[in-house]
Scaffold this active site. Sequence first.
Site, short mmCIF file in Angstrom:
data_model
loop_
_atom_site.label_atom_id
_atom_site.label_comp_id
_atom_site.label_asym_id
_atom_site.label_seq_id
_atom_site.Cartn_x
_atom_site.Cartn_y
_atom_site.Cartn_z
CE LYS A 116 -3.45 -2.84 0.48
NZ LYS A 116 -3.84 -3.49 -0.76
CD GLU A 200 -3.37 7.57 4.33
OE1 GLU A 200 -4.52 7.18 4.15
OE2 GLU A 200 -2.50 7.50 3.44
CE LYS A 201 -5.81 16.43 9.37
NZ LYS A 201 -5.41 17.01 10.68
CG HIS A 208 -15.26 2.86 -0.01
ND1 HIS A 208 -14.43 1.91 0.52
CD2 HIS A 208 -15.34 2.58 -1.31
CE1 HIS A 208 -14.03 1.09 -0.45
NE2 HIS A 208 -14.59 1.47 -1.57
CE LYS A 237 -16.26 -2.26 -0.56
NZ LYS A 237 -15.55 -2.51 -1.83
CD GLU A 288 -6.71 -0.88 0.34
OE1 GLU A 288 -7.22 -1.86 -0.22
OE2 GLU A 288 -6.56 -0.79 1.56
CG ASN A 290 -9.84 -3.40 -4.74
OD1 ASN A 290 -9.08 -3.66 -3.83
ND2 ASN A 290 -10.90 -2.63 -4.59
NE ARG A 292 -11.49 -8.06 -5.01
CZ ARG A 292 -10.96 -7.19 -4.15
NH1 ARG A 292 -9.67 -7.02 -4.08
NH2 ARG A 292 -11.75 -6.47 -3.36
NE ARG A 336 -20.54 -6.84 -0.99
CZ ARG A 336 -19.22 -6.89 -0.93
NH1 ARG A 336 -18.63 -7.72 -0.06
NH2 ARG A 336 -18.48 -6.14 -1.70
C1 MV4 Z 1 -8.62 5.97 6.01
C2 MV4 Z 1 -9.72 6.53 6.71
C3 MV4 Z 1 -9.63 7.87 7.07
N1 MV4 Z 1 -8.53 8.59 6.76
N2 MV4 Z 1 -7.55 6.74 5.72
C4 MV4 Z 1 -10.22 1.45 5.99
C5 MV4 Z 1 -9.73 0.25 5.25
C6 MV4 Z 1 -8.53 0.70 4.50
N3 MV4 Z 1 -8.60 0.22 3.16
C7 MV4 Z 1 -8.54 2.18 4.55
N4 MV4 Z 1 -9.54 2.58 5.51
C8 MV4 Z 1 -9.66 3.87 5.92
N5 MV4 Z 1 -8.62 4.70 5.62
C9 MV4 Z 1 -7.51 8.02 6.10
N6 MV4 Z 1 -6.43 8.75 5.82
C10 MV4 Z 1 -10.81 5.71 6.98
C11 MV4 Z 1 -10.79 4.37 6.61
C12 MV4 Z 1 -11.96 3.62 6.95
C13 MV4 Z 1 -12.85 3.18 5.97
C14 MV4 Z 1 -12.61 3.40 4.62
C15 MV4 Z 1 -13.50 2.95 3.68
C16 MV4 Z 1 -14.65 2.30 4.07
C17 MV4 Z 1 -14.90 2.06 5.39
C18 MV4 Z 1 -14.01 2.48 6.35
C19 MV4 Z 1 -14.28 2.24 7.70
C20 MV4 Z 1 -13.39 2.66 8.65
C21 MV4 Z 1 -12.23 3.34 8.27
#
Ligand code: MV4
Length: 445
Positions: A116, A200-201, A208, A237, A288, A290, A292, A336
């Site tokens: 990542k 990160e901040k 999302h 999800k 990120e 994906n 796939r 789902r």
């Molecule tokens: C974050 C965030 C807030 N700020 N990054 C959760 C899984 C991972 N893939 C990244 N995630 C998050 N990253 C920053 N800088 C909040 C989350 C996060 C989240 C992100 C997407 C969907 C659901 C979530 C639930 C909790 C935290």
Amino acid sequence: MFKKILIANRGEIALRIIRTCKEMGIKTVAVYSTVDKDSLHVRFADEAVCIGPPASSQSYLSMHNLLSVAEITNADAIHPGYGFLSENAEFSELCRIHNIKFIGASPEMINAMGDKSNAKETMKKAGVPIVPGSDGLLHDIKEGIKISKKIGYPVILKSTAGGGGRGMRIVWKDDEFEAAFNSAQTEAKAAFGNDGMYLEKYIEEPRHIEIQIAGDQYGKVCHLSERDCSIQRRHQKLIEECPSPFMTDELREKMGEAAIKAASSISYEGVGTIEFLVDKHRNFYFMEMNTRIQVEHPVTEEVINYDLIKEQILIAAGVPISGKNHYPKMHCIECRINAEDPYKNFAPNPGKITSLHIPGGHGIRVDTHIYAGYVIPPNYDSMIAKLIVVHQTREECIVKMKRALEEFIIEGVKTTIPLQLQLMQNEDFINGNFTTKFMESFVIK
Ligand code: MV4
């Protein structure tokens, strides 16, 4: 074109892939663990071979067994579906060595996005917006505190091997940093065998929103619009939709272009998804990629009227993509359905489906492998169906989803249906007023 595809997966996605192969005149080979012998993917494929005992490690994850079956049955390609080996660089490489086309990302593409922190650096260089934070991995706690002071709390510590929220900690002030770092790193090391951490901040109350993309071997990449996946519980999800209620035409254009940049920077081939966090001001940040086909791909298929599995197969066979971006012509919502008890902390609830009625009618699609009398084994993921509704407007989709959920009768096991029925009547959900925090405060009645 491929003559025969081995499907290295089970459940609804194995069925989904078989359906498209049939329409394309491609023969299929199903593989199954002993506990899946009465599954529909075994019945509907042209051939089926048992690959081992129920444990995934000895069946659906057994690279040796899968490649042996491909060899014996003369399959010229392997479709991994999602989960299992779909983002495994070693398996993708083994397929290449054995001259079997892996219908998914190359080892190079998987490795570029699997780490990542590395993926984030690649995106930064490509000009894709990223969340401010450490440049690459943290060397020690002192450095972490220094960066946190500079960018300002709250910050979030993440595991570079991460995913699914493991090895992740939010830190609100200096004196919490050390303990959070140590526990996140220990968790990451145990879960992934990799203790690399970055920072990160922390974006509070984000949405999302992910962008579906497709790229071909001729260097063309296009975007296929977004999916809003903010309704999640513990990184699982529950509902996905397109268009996102938070989307504007202007934001879609910007996020679409950023997603194309992201995929182009690694010469991406195949279908993929760029996940973004979107803050309340509609600033968006790469999270990120994906590499796939995803569970929620039908949402995109319905709104742009386009078979994504067919697209994957065509791209893998070297057919150029159309090269046009695609925009939603309809609204689509997917629920789902999991065999879990929402009243008992979502405990998995495998077992026999004693009676079943699947909803139907205009604008309803159900992707599922279950049938009356089917026994859900305890060995795998608890998702048993995807209920997908399509209509012109979000309002009509919600009405239709409520009706379809009420009509969906699954007896013998507990499911998430009551929770999703309640969501369809929730004022904030109806108003499109939700972030990734939504489920944390949601009370199931
Ligand atoms: C974050 C965030 C807030 N700020 N990054 C959760 C899984 C991972 N893939 C990244 N995630 C998050 N990253 C920053 N800088 C909040 C989350 C996060 C989240 C992100 C997407 C969907 C659901 C979530 C639930 C909790 C935290």
